[in-house]
Write an enzyme that holds these catalytic residues in place. Structure first.
Site, PDB file in Angstrom:
ATOM      1  N   CYS A   1       0.684  -1.267  -0.040  1.00  0.00           N
ATOM      2  CA  CYS A   1      -0.112   0.014   0.017  1.00  0.00           C
ATOM      3  C   CYS A   1       0.808   1.300   0.013  1.00  0.00           C
ATOM      4  CB  CYS A   1      -0.939  -0.083   1.210  1.00  0.00           C
ATOM      5  SG  CYS A   1      -1.983   1.490   1.351  1.00  0.00           S
TER       6      CYS A   1
ATOM      7  N   LYS B   1       1.988  -9.700   0.688  1.00  0.00           N
ATOM      8  CA  LYS B   1       1.363  -8.871  -0.289  1.00  0.00           C
ATOM      9  C   LYS B   1       2.329  -7.637  -0.540  1.00  0.00           C
ATOM     10  CE  LYS B   1      -2.592  -6.801  -2.849  1.00  0.00           C
ATOM     11  NZ  LYS B   1      -1.803  -5.605  -3.426  1.00  0.00           N
TER      12      LYS B   1
ATOM     13  N   HIS C   1       1.461  -7.393  -6.533  1.00  0.00           N
ATOM     14  CA  HIS C   1       0.985  -6.255  -7.613  1.00  0.00           C
ATOM     15  C   HIS C   1       1.941  -5.830  -8.464  1.00  0.00           C
ATOM     16  CE1 HIS C   1      -1.865  -2.542  -7.857  1.00  0.00           C
ATOM     17  NE2 HIS C   1      -1.227  -2.615  -9.100  1.00  0.00           N
TER      18      HIS C   1
ATOM     19  N   ASN D   1      -1.438  -9.708  -9.039  1.00  0.00           N
ATOM     20  CA  ASN D   1      -2.605  -8.765  -8.875  1.00  0.00           C
ATOM     21  C   ASN D   1      -2.194  -7.493  -9.600  1.00  0.00           C
ATOM     22  OD1 ASN D   1      -2.731  -6.355  -6.577  1.00  0.00           O
ATOM     23  ND2 ASN D   1      -4.687  -7.354  -7.514  1.00  0.00           N
TER      24      ASN D   1
ATOM     25  N   GLY E   1      -4.589  -4.682 -12.418  1.00  0.00           N
ATOM     26  CA  GLY E   1      -5.002  -4.393 -13.608  1.00  0.00           C
ATOM     27  C   GLY E   1      -5.921  -5.700 -14.427  1.00  0.00           C
TER      28      GLY E   1
ATOM     29  N   ARG F   1     -10.333  -4.197  -7.533  1.00  0.00           N
ATOM     30  CA  ARG F   1     -11.421  -3.210  -7.813  1.00  0.00           C
ATOM     31  C   ARG F   1     -12.442  -3.890  -9.060  1.00  0.00           C
ATOM     32  NH1 ARG F   1      -8.003  -1.012  -5.413  1.00  0.00           N
ATOM     33  NH2 ARG F   1      -8.094   0.524  -4.098  1.00  0.00           N
TER      34      ARG F   1
END
Length: 330
Positions: free
Chosen positions: A83, A122, A154, A194, A196, A217
């Site tokens: 994050c 993550k 990500h 993760n 897109g 999302r």
């Protein structure tokens, strides 16, 4: 997904998939120590399997938080090192910790020593000027020394200065290949990709290279795609065929939460995208957006929104609109 994937969201998503692992929003280890643990960690057993995602940089504090998570019944404890928000950096956790792989290793090691359930991480593929393959490989290989073998990655860098959290989800280019290559180099790792990814077709394609796919999302904004996860990803018989069934399944939960004093909007805000791209979708969103926030709003608002969808579907037209479930292709 801070402030998004709360317990109401997870109960809603669980109506559509029994097999996908759901994650909590990130909770800081400090909040778990000093805050209302039932509010922060409590969840409905219907949500299982659920993983608790925590943030922090103090090994002892993280170990304590992990143990609380295990005691509450979470199936996995995940450390968020991805994050990029300012408030996360101020607390010295999240993506900024990718600059300190040895500390991340020590945090995860302490967490693993404290619990029996799996501990995972993550992360991003890099931060700021870390843009070499070796930087990410070095980070992974250092963190591996903790004994953690599941990396949820990500596939974007995070720019800690100059980009907002929203821009950090969109501006840095995706580099799926870098994630694939870390799996190829360390085949024993369980690598989850993760970033897109917005269709199940894309998920299936990624699974040719890695072990899992995390949707964020896309699952939130177009939740009906979750209804095909069990059949397409896990090979199960599809158990639900119409988003109107999801509405019916949610009613007992909504009624129970309303009786506890929960405002309807706190639940229905997660349901706005259920009919995304389907007949009646705009009417559904409008009714919930306008009427659910009102004091005293009850189950009748959910029923009215569903009726708007049904009326739209049954409205005479030259070509009869398809049922909502039939109009959604992953």
């Amino acid at each position: 997904m801070m402030d998004w994937t709360d317990r109401h969201c997870r109960v809603f998503h669980r109506q559509m998939t029994r097999r996908a692992l759901l994650y909590t929003e990130m909770v800081t280890a400090l909040a778990i120590r000093h805050g209302d643990r039932e509010r922060l960690l409590g969840f409905d057993s219907f949500e299982q399997p659920v993983a608790l995602q925590i943030g922090g940089s103090d090994p002892k504090l993280l170990a304590e938080a992990a143990k609380w998570g295990e005691d509450y019944g979470y199936r996995e404890i995940n450390l968020n090192v991805g994050c990029p928000s300012d408030r996360v950096q101020t607390g010295r956790f999240g993506a900024c910790l990718m600059a300190e792989p040895e500390l991340v290793r020590d945090c995860l090691g302490a967490m693993r020593d404290a619990v029996r359930v799996p501990v995972t991480i993550k992360c991003r593929i890099g931060i700021d000027d870390q843009d070499e393959e070796e930087d990410f490989t070095r980070f992974v290989e250092t963190v591996m020394q903790s004994g953690v073998t599941t990396f949820i990655v990500h596939a974007r860098k995070a720019w800690l200065k100059g980009l907002s959290p929203k821009e950090n989800r969109e501006v840095p280019p995706l580099n799926y290949g870098r994630v694939y290559r870390i799996k190829q180099k360390h085949n024993h790792l369980h690598v989850v990709i993760n970033g897109g990814i917005d269709t199940l077709d894309a998920c299936v394609a990624h699974l040719e290279h890695v072990d899992g796919v995390m949707l964020g999302r896309a699952a939130y904004n177009t939740p009906w795609l979750l209804s095909e996860v069990d059949s397409r990803i896990f090979g199960d018989v599809r158990g639900i065929f119409d988003p109107l069934d999801v509405v019916e399944r949610m009613k007992p939960y909504v009624s129970s939460e309303l009786a506890k004093g929960v405002w309807l909007q706190n639940i229905t805000r997660h349901m706005l995208g259920l009919f995304h791209g389907m007949p009646g979708g705009r009417l559904w969103r409008r009714v919930l957006s306008e009427q659910a926030p009102k004091p005293g709003a009850g189950i009748e608002v959910l029923e009215k929104a569903a009726k708007e969808v049904v009326d739209r579907i049954n409205r005479p037209a030259d070509v009869q609109p398809a049922r909502p479930g039939a109009s959604c292709a992953a």
